[in-house]
Design an enzyme around this catalytic site. Sequence first.
Site, mmCIF file in Angstrom:
data_model
loop_
_atom_site.group_PDB
_atom_site.id
_atom_site.type_symbol
_atom_site.label_atom_id
_atom_site.label_comp_id
_atom_site.label_asym_id
_atom_site.label_seq_id
_atom_site.Cartn_x
_atom_site.Cartn_y
_atom_site.Cartn_z
ATOM 1 N N TYR B 418 -5.443 -2.171 -3.470
ATOM 2 C CA TYR B 418 -5.986 -2.080 -1.884
ATOM 3 C C TYR B 418 -5.170 -1.944 -0.501
ATOM 4 O O TYR B 418 -4.269 -2.854 -0.887
ATOM 5 C CB TYR B 418 -7.441 -2.286 -1.936
ATOM 6 C CG TYR B 418 -7.648 -3.564 -2.227
ATOM 7 C CD1 TYR B 418 -6.839 -4.590 -1.716
ATOM 8 C CD2 TYR B 418 -9.121 -4.263 -2.668
ATOM 9 C CE1 TYR B 418 -7.313 -6.596 -1.741
ATOM 10 C CE2 TYR B 418 -9.674 -5.214 -2.633
ATOM 11 C CZ TYR B 418 -8.795 -6.622 -2.105
ATOM 12 O OH TYR B 418 -8.999 -7.437 -2.226
ATOM 13 N N GLU B 419 -5.459 -1.369 0.257
ATOM 14 C CA GLU B 419 -4.551 -1.376 1.607
ATOM 15 C C GLU B 419 -3.557 -1.277 1.048
ATOM 16 O O GLU B 419 -2.400 -1.599 2.106
ATOM 17 C CB GLU B 419 -5.370 -3.608 2.206
ATOM 18 C CG GLU B 419 -5.838 -3.722 2.369
ATOM 19 C CD GLU B 419 -7.565 -2.972 2.611
ATOM 20 O OE1 GLU B 419 -6.577 -2.540 3.508
ATOM 21 O OE2 GLU B 419 -8.179 -3.320 2.280
ATOM 22 N N GLY B 420 -2.896 0.109 0.975
ATOM 23 C CA GLY B 420 -1.934 0.678 0.242
ATOM 24 C C GLY B 420 -0.793 -0.586 -1.167
ATOM 25 O O GLY B 420 -0.771 -1.275 -1.417
#
Lengths: 528, 528
Positions: B418-420
């Site tokens: 998550y978050e890239g």
Amino acid sequence: MDWAGAERRSLAMLGVTPGWQRLCALGAVDDETAGAVLDAAGRLAAEMLAPVGEASDREGARVEGGHVVLPEGFGGAWAAMAEGGWIGLDLPEEVGGAGLPVALQAAAESLFDAAAPAFGMAPGAARSAGHLLAAHGGEALAEWVPALISGERAATICISEPGAGSDVGRIATKAVRDGDGWRVTGQKIWISFGDHDLAPVIGHCLLARTSEAPGTRGLSLFLVPARRGEAGVSLLRIEEKMGLHGSPTCALAFDGAEAQLIGEEGRGLAQLFAMIELMRLQTGVQGLGLAMAAADIAEAYAEERRQGGDPAAPPVPIAGHPDVARQLRELRARTELLRAAVFELAVQIDLAQRAPEAAEREEAAALAAFLMPLVKTFGAETGFDVPHRAIQVLGGAGYTRDWPLERMLRDARVLAIYEGTSGMQAIDFTERRLVRDRRGLDVFVAQAGAEAFAGLAGEVAAAPEAARLAAADAVMRAGWAAVTGWLAERIAAVDPASAETLRRALPQRFALHAAEARAALDAGPVID
Amino acid sequence: MDWAGAERRSLAMLGVTPGWQRLCALGAVDDETAGAVLDAAGRLAAEMLAPVGEASDREGARVEGGHVVLPEGFGGAWAAMAEGGWIGLDLPEEVGGAGLPVALQAAAESLFDAAAPAFGMAPGAARSAGHLLAAHGGEALAEWVPALISGERAATICISEPGAGSDVGRIATKAVRDGDGWRVTGQKIWISFGDHDLAPVIGHCLLARTSEAPGTRGLSLFLVPARRGEAGVSLLRIEEKMGLHGSPTCALAFDGAEAQLIGEEGRGLAQLFAMIELMRLQTGVQGLGLAMAAADIAEAYAEERRQGGDPAAPPVPIAGHPDVARQLRELRARTELLRAAVFELAVQIDLAQRAPEAAEREEAAALAAFLMPLVKTFGAETGFDVPHRAIQVLGGAGYTRDWPLERMLRDARVLAIYEGTSGMQAIDFTERRLVRDRRGLDVFVAQAGAEAFAGLAGEVAAAPEAARLAAADAVMRAGWAAVTGWLAERIAAVDPASAETLRRALPQRFALHAAEARAALDAGPVID
């Protein structure tokens, strides 16, 4: 999961594993039989075991009324394994087995473990006990082996206790003579399938103390038959684990339980090693099964999932994204290397039993002993690493229970712990295979021509005691790298796609493993 | 978990983080305040959050009657976070925050995440939204920031859709004008705390399409307030995940929901990056919290658990076994490096806001942008790797739910997603920080003097397109190694025990990372 693809890869890999053709020439097997066995194994895995594998994690084993209740479908799967002759696949024909090679058993079992690794611990223990009792059980226990093969009886291996894990010399469970037999009293923990109703009798292969001789010399090996409702063996609890939820990990109390001595008094640990070695190979096989399944899932997902590409055009399969393609190659490379390594070890175990000349048997046994800690550790690492990397290919989806990858990662985490931790394997490899007995190394170097590795091993052997353990981990990696180099060419002959993958993904890794080992040695006594 | 030890280590580390003394000189903070804040944070973590963390995993979030029900204790923990001023710790005083540095917030939050990482996603999103709205919300949304700080409102970030994950240009959710406002229609997935009852209003910070301009240029940012029982926003499902069970990961349907534009039309993604960057730092902080807790548990266990040693004597603590000591040093070294790295990045973010001269702000911002993908990735890897290694120290016990390590490993697996994803971070680092805008690299090289790395970065920048992605992963590692070298000396000033650990465990690793990067580059266009 591409079952046909997995069968095809395994069959092709067996064909080029050194020693396989020798096994064929000795009449132990032929490629047609191997193909038929793997085909049947794949069908069993796909049709019977895959649904069991899913239920296994969700439901898990539980305790009701002091007894283990297994997840739905385990009973049917056990019956199918027994009826299909799978438990006795590599046990001798004279005791009711099919007499086929360990290598073929490993190939079949990797398909089962791709489908239902927690369930597989039950037939796995029965088979290993069958080997132990066929070798050391003698006349008194002769009835056990066919009963294990037919699924009428089950088995466990009981070593650990609350105060004695890797340190088996501190085992406190006692066995005392009682007439012609023995009685065992003590507590054992980490017993896979220590209680269940797959069979009416469970034979616990148990290490207990028969004398006050210190360490492992006072330990003898027993068979303790347990029937539900009879006194002597009781279930204390099952562990709540990260994974392998379908496999009940039991703590058992033995309270004057009737026991029969297996083999010689005081030789317990040495005899048990026949079973432990098979279970270490089995750990590598479990890793292979998990890696095979995870790699297949990631590959299939990446072909179907569409993202990115030209914003003005429809999205493209992510398999075409360079970084995803790189990840898929890593998955496949690691999986195929493990397949090659597991089969290599298994064939050497077969030759150590079946070769007609003592010299050939001795050489195969030495090489198998050398490869065992490497393959156990590599199997444990790869079995965890490939599902881990496969989750990354799926992204957020891989983190959900919509896909079995997260279950595989949880199941796999224990592989580096049970059947001897990676640290124990490192000590085994360094102390026993590089220092005390270098016969396996010599055979390996002669066959592999891995000169860089031979040099490193010599340095470790010459290193002061303090530096040796520090170097063990690094040298295991270097050892594995050397084995890998040896295997890589072979894969090229079988599976051009995988070979291409290996050619691209792995060379710099070998160099790094060797560099790491060298750096560890150069650093001197890091551990003190 | 040794809370006092964690506070002490963090306080000492902050003191030697470059830029921290500058922040003190600028009046942003002082060491006494920092000590008091960390002391209070440690008490909150130990007394309030640790029990919530345990319940969180067992119970998990669930859906009843179309709404999320959170695990026991989340409501009390939310109130305590809000009342203690923790949500607004680093938000400006003029909007109701405490105006303290991001670096101090990171240090405090790592203690919270050591206790209850799934719960922490809720205040974490409120805080990040507070930053976003303080920067871009304008007058119309001014009431939101104090309401988020006081816990009266909550927030989410809504980006992904079924057809648009990392590929945000394919977002299909549409916003259309409706009088003075807007209405949003579409589906969003992977929304952490997308529904709950911690606050009566949840503000969804949501990317939606406001024009047919291709890719990300047609995207604008909206605030969509949602109240239970009101039409417009509905919960479709929550994901069943491997970990973070207490954090409800929601799929939400927006059906003509009322929305307010945040900032400028068509600038949605650029504005959202203020929030995304903070959430990437937060991922590093989560990794730090998990690593800190896992390292503490492994160290304490190894001092208490007795095994091995002279068979004739009582068993000895396993911390004294050379291979266990080596493992503990690795755990500690990785944890302390991550602490140093997270604080480094956070202080640069602070200086980019607070330095009086534009040149100093620009330099800090460039360095922060350069460090961000490295720290996000290193935090994700370390947050997974340290619990993984800690489990190995505990052996079989670590695989059970008797210890929180297996929960930490499950929680941590998503950090690299998550978050890239790590792959996205690698592209960010390579394409944006090494090729398109090399300002951060120049600042880094000037400050770190990492000549080897500078050479590598130049080679990547010069490499043909086809080779660049292949090298990204390796160069990120080399970049990290260079950062590490820079950090290691600093740790020596703070914590002699950790410094000794680093000195012993890490040097050869740096060399290897550099060698790996070099090998990847030498191998040419591996990816094509």
